[in-house]
Design a protein around this motif. Structure first.
Motif, PDB file in Angstrom:
ATOM      1  N   ALA A 194      35.349 -33.440  19.439  1.00 50.38           N
ATOM      2  CA  ALA A 194      34.630 -33.601  18.182  1.00 50.38           C
ATOM      3  C   ALA A 194      34.084 -32.221  17.844  1.00 50.38           C
ATOM      4  O   ALA A 194      33.344 -31.630  18.642  1.00 50.38           O
ATOM      5  CB  ALA A 194      33.500 -34.608  18.332  1.00 50.38           C
ATOM      6  N   THR A 195      34.437 -31.669  16.700  1.00 53.00           N
ATOM      7  CA  THR A 195      34.120 -30.275  16.392  1.00 53.00           C
ATOM      8  C   THR A 195      32.703 -30.126  15.837  1.00 53.00           C
ATOM      9  O   THR A 195      32.026 -31.095  15.489  1.00 53.00           O
ATOM     10  CB  THR A 195      35.104 -29.713  15.350  1.00 53.00           C
ATOM     11  N   ALA A 196      32.273 -28.864  15.722  1.00 54.22           N
ATOM     12  CA  ALA A 196      30.977 -28.564  15.113  1.00 54.22           C
ATOM     13  C   ALA A 196      30.956 -28.957  13.636  1.00 54.22           C
ATOM     14  O   ALA A 196      29.873 -29.132  13.052  1.00 54.22           O
ATOM     15  CB  ALA A 196      30.662 -27.081  15.268  1.00 54.22           C
ATOM     16  N   LYS A 197      32.121 -29.107  13.024  1.00 54.79           N
ATOM     17  CA  LYS A 197      32.200 -29.580  11.637  1.00 54.79           C
ATOM     18  C   LYS A 197      32.308 -31.108  11.570  1.00 54.79           C
ATOM     19  O   LYS A 197      32.538 -31.667  10.508  1.00 54.79           O
ATOM     20  CB  LYS A 197      33.404 -28.948  10.944  1.00 54.79           C
ATOM     21  N   ASP A 198      32.147 -31.755  12.743  1.00 56.29           N
ATOM     22  CA  ASP A 198      32.164 -33.217  12.852  1.00 56.29           C
ATOM     23  C   ASP A 198      33.482 -33.831  12.391  1.00 56.29           C
ATOM     24  O   ASP A 198      33.519 -34.798  11.629  1.00 56.29           O
ATOM     25  CB  ASP A 198      30.983 -33.829  12.085  1.00 56.29           C
TER      26      ASP A 198
END
Length: 407
Positions: free
Chosen positions: A296-300
């Motif tokens: 799950a990325t920092a950009k969600d």
């Protein structure tokens, strides 16, 4: 096809079932015999004589057969899947007129249902076929037919249809059913049966512990990680509980966990950590050049990464992460292209010169910092993590997603 019974994923065979209904407990070394939708289950320990309940109602010992079965490894017990069709056999008394075991093959392409109950060379010349819908009583569909297959139009109100068949002098087969909402191969099997049927090299279901249900790969829990909470299979199921700070799980490097062609499958529920990178599954070498990452990325957004021996990795970005929602993540690679599936649907593909991790451990819920320390912890739950040495098809992925009860 003539030939002895063959176990594809087990020892060479003489193994399989006693008469159905036997109450003898079946240990992990047992084999069941049955169809892939409606198992007519009969069990015996591996190495015992082959037996099966024949259509004339009496148990016979099979000497040779016109069919093969495929062993599917399970914890207790393994399952053997019988190919759909009709099967004749010889026992100690000979072939016998009408002694045919019928396991129909049923497909639904709304609104048409197609069933096949025989094949060229199948014993039996006159067939009777029954159809039942929505759990009702069976009704004669075809009588005294020489056809091997048939098609029928189903009304919109039909949610489930079951087909039973028999040739002259034989008892009716067990019903084989298909539903409007479960028409893919393997429908009717539990989620974990579907996973095991696809022959993973490792499968951590987290039902009650962290043990590998398909292989022998140990999984160590660290930082307070625990098998707890409610898993994807609903009440009675558990998951790997992580906190986003120090909890994670890992398994030592193993070559079979890093195949050149693969599928990585996991269920993830992100409960916190929005705006930060959170690793679901990581298999990469210490130099950060090879391997696979699901996160799950920092950009969600959900994202898959594939290393190919250089500083630049190939990536496939999926849809947005929804907090508190179980999400099915699957990454496949067929030797040329990788495909990322999220919630049963294709998120994207990329052609990549992928190179598998050649030394790093498998991490669940954790990545590595630039200095090599554990970092990028996942905040939430992970469940039913599997590694396969081949690429699952889109139909397989959709079937797995549909079969999970608690999604």
């Amino acid at each position: 096809m003539r030939g002895p019974i063959v176990l594809v994923a087990g020892a060479a065979l003489i193994a399989a079932g006693a008469a159905p209904g036997a109450s003898k407990p079946c240990a992990a070394t047992c084999i069941h015999v049955g169809s892939h939708l409606n198992p007519v289950r009969a069990s015996a320990h591996v190495g015992e004589p082959i037996g099966f309940l024949a259509v004339d109602g009496r148990p016979h010992r099979i000497r040779s057969a016109f069919f093969s079965v495929t062993a599917v490894r399970g914890k207790n017990p393994p399952v053997v899947r019988l190919s759909a069709g009709s099967y004749g056999y010889r026992d100690a008394t000979g072939a016998g007129s009408g002694r045919v075991l019928v396991v129909p093959s049923v497909k639904l392409r709304s609104p048409m249902l197609q069933a096949t109950w025989a094949a060229r060379g199948t014993p039996g010349r006159s067939w009777r076929v029954w159809l039942s819908t929505n759990g009702g009583r069976r009704k004669v569909w075809l009588a005294k037919t020489t056809a091997w297959t048939g098609t029928v139009h189903l009304a919109r109100s039909v949610r489930e249809a079951c087909v039973t068949a028999a040739t002259t002098g034989a008892a009716p087969s067990p019903p084989v059913c298909v539903g409007r909402a479960a028409t893919s191969p393997g429908s009717g099997l539990a989620y974990r049966e579907l996973v095991l049927a696809a022959h993973p090299v490792a499968f951590w279901p987290f039902a009650a512990d962290e043990k590998d249900a398909a292989g022998t790969h140990p999984l160590a829990l660290a930082g307070g990680a625990a098998v707890a909470g409610a898993g994807i299979e609903g009440p009675g199921d558990s998951a790997l509980a992580l906190d986003g700070h120090a909890r994670y799980a890992s398994s030592p490097f193993a070559a079979d966990l890093n195949p050149r062609r693969f599928t990585f499958e996991a269920w993830a529920r992100a409960d916190g950590g929005a705006g930060t990178a959170r690793k679901v599954l990581v298999e990469r070498d210490p130099n950060g050049l090879r391997g696979v990452i699901l996160e799950a990325t920092a950009k969600d957004t959900w994202k898959a990464w594939l290393g190919h021996g250089s500083k630049s990795w190939d990536a496939i970005t999926g849809p947005a992460v929804v907090r508190g929602r179980w999400t099915h993540l699957v990454l496949t690679y067929d030797g040329a292209s990788a495909t990322f599936y999220v919630a049963g649907a294709k998120a994207g593909s990329v052609f990549t010169p992928f190179r598998p991790n050649d030394s790093g451990a498998l991490g669940l819920g954790v990545g590595r910092s630039a200095a090599g320390a554990p970092a990028f912890f996942f905040d939430g739950l992970l469940d039913d993590v599997a590694v396969y040495p081949h690429a699952l098809t889109a139909a397989d992925v959709a079937a797995h997603h549909a079969a999970a009860k608690g999604r």
